[in-house]
Write a protein that holds these residues in place. Structure first.
Motif, short mmCIF file in Angstrom:
data_model
loop_
_atom_site.label_atom_id
_atom_site.label_comp_id
_atom_site.label_asym_id
_atom_site.label_seq_id
_atom_site.Cartn_x
_atom_site.Cartn_y
_atom_site.Cartn_z
N LEU A 106 2.24 5.49 2.71
CA LEU A 106 1.18 5.01 2.48
C LEU A 106 0.58 5.69 1.33
CD1 LEU A 106 -1.41 3.39 3.32
CD2 LEU A 106 -2.22 4.97 4.85
N THR A 107 -0.05 5.41 0.28
CA THR A 107 -0.66 6.16 -0.87
C THR A 107 -2.01 6.83 -0.34
OG1 THR A 107 -1.65 4.53 -1.82
CG2 THR A 107 0.64 4.88 -2.46
N PRO A 108 -2.39 7.94 -0.91
CA PRO A 108 -3.73 8.50 -0.46
C PRO A 108 -4.99 7.41 -0.93
CG PRO A 108 -2.61 10.36 -1.55
CD PRO A 108 -1.66 9.02 -1.78
N GLY A 109 -4.96 6.61 -1.96
CA GLY A 109 -5.74 5.73 -2.49
C GLY A 109 -5.68 4.68 -1.26
N ALA A 110 -4.68 4.19 -0.83
CA ALA A 110 -4.41 3.26 -0.12
C ALA A 110 -5.24 3.43 1.21
CB ALA A 110 -3.09 2.67 -0.07
N PHE A 111 -5.34 4.52 1.58
CA PHE A 111 -5.87 5.11 2.88
C PHE A 111 -7.13 5.08 2.68
CE2 PHE A 111 -7.80 8.46 5.40
CZ PHE A 111 -7.60 7.69 6.72
N LEU A 112 -7.69 5.57 1.39
CA LEU A 112 -9.20 5.68 1.19
C LEU A 112 -9.79 4.23 1.19
CD1 LEU A 112 -9.60 8.33 -1.60
CD2 LEU A 112 -9.66 8.61 1.00
N ARG A 113 -9.04 3.32 0.95
CA ARG A 113 -9.31 1.69 1.10
C ARG A 113 -9.51 1.23 2.30
NH1 ARG A 113 -7.16 2.25 -4.09
NH2 ARG A 113 -5.01 1.96 -3.44
N PRO A 132 2.90 15.02 -12.67
CA PRO A 132 4.46 14.47 -13.05
C PRO A 132 4.99 13.69 -11.91
CG PRO A 132 4.01 17.03 -13.45
CD PRO A 132 2.75 16.36 -12.59
N LEU A 133 5.91 12.71 -12.26
CA LEU A 133 6.23 11.56 -11.43
C LEU A 133 7.15 12.41 -10.23
CD1 LEU A 133 6.56 8.84 -10.84
CD2 LEU A 133 8.55 8.58 -11.94
N ASP A 134 8.09 13.53 -10.67
CA ASP A 134 8.70 13.95 -9.58
C ASP A 134 8.06 14.73 -8.44
OD1 ASP A 134 8.01 16.06 -11.35
OD2 ASP A 134 10.07 17.22 -11.27
N VAL A 135 6.81 15.09 -8.77
CA VAL A 135 5.96 15.77 -7.82
C VAL A 135 5.77 15.10 -6.41
CG1 VAL A 135 3.82 16.79 -7.34
CG2 VAL A 135 5.03 17.43 -9.50
N LEU A 136 5.47 13.78 -6.73
CA LEU A 136 5.02 13.08 -5.58
C LEU A 136 6.45 12.14 -5.40
CD1 LEU A 136 1.77 11.68 -6.60
CD2 LEU A 136 2.24 13.27 -5.01
N THR A 137 7.52 12.10 -6.08
CA THR A 137 8.63 11.49 -5.34
C THR A 137 9.33 12.23 -4.50
OG1 THR A 137 9.96 11.92 -7.45
CG2 THR A 137 9.01 9.73 -7.49
N ASP A 138 9.25 13.82 -4.55
CA ASP A 138 9.97 14.63 -4.02
C ASP A 138 9.03 15.46 -2.87
OD1 ASP A 138 12.14 14.33 -5.61
OD2 ASP A 138 11.72 15.86 -7.00
N GLY A 139 7.71 15.10 -3.05
CA GLY A 139 6.94 15.79 -1.90
C GLY A 139 5.73 14.81 -1.66
N GLU A 140 4.96 15.21 -0.72
CA GLU A 140 3.98 14.45 -0.07
C GLU A 140 2.40 14.91 -0.36
OE1 GLU A 140 4.34 13.24 3.88
OE2 GLU A 140 6.54 13.39 3.72
N VAL A 141 1.39 14.27 -0.52
CA VAL A 141 0.20 14.73 -0.50
C VAL A 141 -0.54 14.98 0.68
CG1 VAL A 141 -2.35 14.12 -1.06
CG2 VAL A 141 -0.25 13.28 -2.45
N ASP A 143 0.61 -1.32 0.00
CA ASP A 143 -0.04 -0.11 -0.21
C ASP A 143 0.86 1.15 0.01
OD1 ASP A 143 -2.43 -1.41 -0.01
OD2 ASP A 143 -2.22 -1.57 2.15
N CYS A 144 2.30 1.04 -0.21
CA CYS A 144 3.01 2.35 0.11
C CYS A 144 3.63 2.62 -1.39
CB CYS A 144 4.21 1.81 0.90
SG CYS A 144 3.84 1.52 2.62
N ARG A 180 0.19 13.51 8.90
CA ARG A 180 1.31 13.05 8.76
C ARG A 180 1.16 11.79 7.72
NH1 ARG A 180 4.06 8.66 10.70
NH2 ARG A 180 2.50 8.23 12.48
N THR A 181 2.01 11.60 6.84
CA THR A 181 1.70 10.29 6.08
C THR A 181 2.32 9.09 6.80
OG1 THR A 181 2.23 11.77 4.10
CG2 THR A 181 2.30 9.46 3.84
N PRO A 182 1.65 8.17 7.03
CA PRO A 182 1.85 7.15 7.67
C PRO A 182 2.90 6.11 6.70
CG PRO A 182 -0.27 7.30 8.09
CD PRO A 182 0.22 8.20 7.02
N ARG A 183 3.75 5.22 7.24
CA ARG A 183 4.82 4.59 6.62
C ARG A 183 4.50 3.20 6.94
NH1 ARG A 183 8.79 7.95 4.78
NH2 ARG A 183 10.23 6.02 4.45
N GLY A 184 4.95 2.30 5.80
CA GLY A 184 5.14 0.92 5.99
C GLY A 184 5.30 0.24 7.55
#
Length: 244
Positions: A24-31, A186-195, A17-18, A69-73
């Motif tokens: 943790l991705t936003p979609g995984a949290f919604l699930r 763009p891929l780098d938006v989420l590799t370098d930042g968090e939702v 889910d990470c 805070r974004t939870p981690r695996g």
């Protein structure tokens, strides 16, 4: 009147889910939130058979997600879901997630409507069976569900309601729109930042096998706007994400 009960459940953040940063991705949290909502409804007798007998089902209209805070695996989260009585044809459901220290990491404000499965129309007056005494009169949390529009948009691919994205309603599951919105950036938006926050408005369902063309743009406050349009020209969904 039955006693109002908020429903609590624990979830472990699975590696699958990470994202590539082990977050943790936003979609995984919604699930997770979708599962605890389903479990709570089933605990009071609102299961598949109940919906079939009453020819009605809940569909998600809008949601707003705020990540403290974004939870981690590997983390264990305690979720509490808090459903509210029907008001002007809308059922609000708030779901909160806290970490093992008891600190809140996420808050979800979702707005649901009850739809007649025969006519596909929103039921302004719910059937008697849906007068649910164990839903609260008021849930004291509200997030902004408005979606600002950008001045310009550009194409950003498409999303298809493939086998793995669809649910028992025969269309793309509502949590998969969060995945689609994130994938449109763009891929780098989420590799370098968090939702940090996400708002989604669901307009028209995407049936299994069909696709929606995606566009993206930047809002005045720096958010990312993503929208999908079906092949018949009808809007599918809109979303705005804040990434930091």
């Amino acid at each position: 009147m039955a006693e109002i009960e908020f429903y609590t459940e624990q979830f472990r953040v699975m590696d699958c889910d990470c994202d590539m940063n082990h977050r943790l991705t936003p979609g995984a949290f919604l699930r997770m939130a979708q599962q605890i909502s389903t479990d709570q409804c089933e605990s009071i007798g609102m299961n598949d058979e109940f919906y079939r007998q009453n020819h009605a089902v809940f569909l998600l209209a809008k949601l707003a997600l705020k990540m403290e805070r974004t939870p981690r695996g590997g983390e264990v989260l305690t979720l509490v879901t808090m459903p509210e009585q029907c008001k002007r044809a809308v059922y609000k459901r708030v779901t909160e997630a806290r970490d093992e220290k008891g600190e809140r990491v996420a808050l979800l404000d979702s707005r649901w409507v009850l739809v007649d499965t025969d006519t596909r129309r929103i039921l302004r007056r719910p059937p008697e069976a849906f007068e649910i005494g164990r839903f609260a009169e008021e849930v004291p949390f509200t997030l902004d569900v408005t979606i600002p529009k950008p001045a310009e948009t550009e194409p950003s691919g498409k999303v298809t309601a493939t086998y793995s994205r669809c649910d028992t309603n025969g269309h793309m599951n509502n949590t998969r729109y969060a995945d689609a919105a994130a994938d449109a950036l763009p891929l780098d938006v989420l590799t370098d930042g968090e939702v940090k926050s996400m708002v989604i408005s669901y307009h028209n369902e995407l049936p299994a096998g069909q696709s929606a063309e995606l566009v993206r743009g930047r809002t005045e406050d720096g958010g990312w706007y993503v929208a999908g349009q079906r092949a018949d020209g009808r809007p599918c969904f809109e979303a705005v994400l804040t990434v930091e």
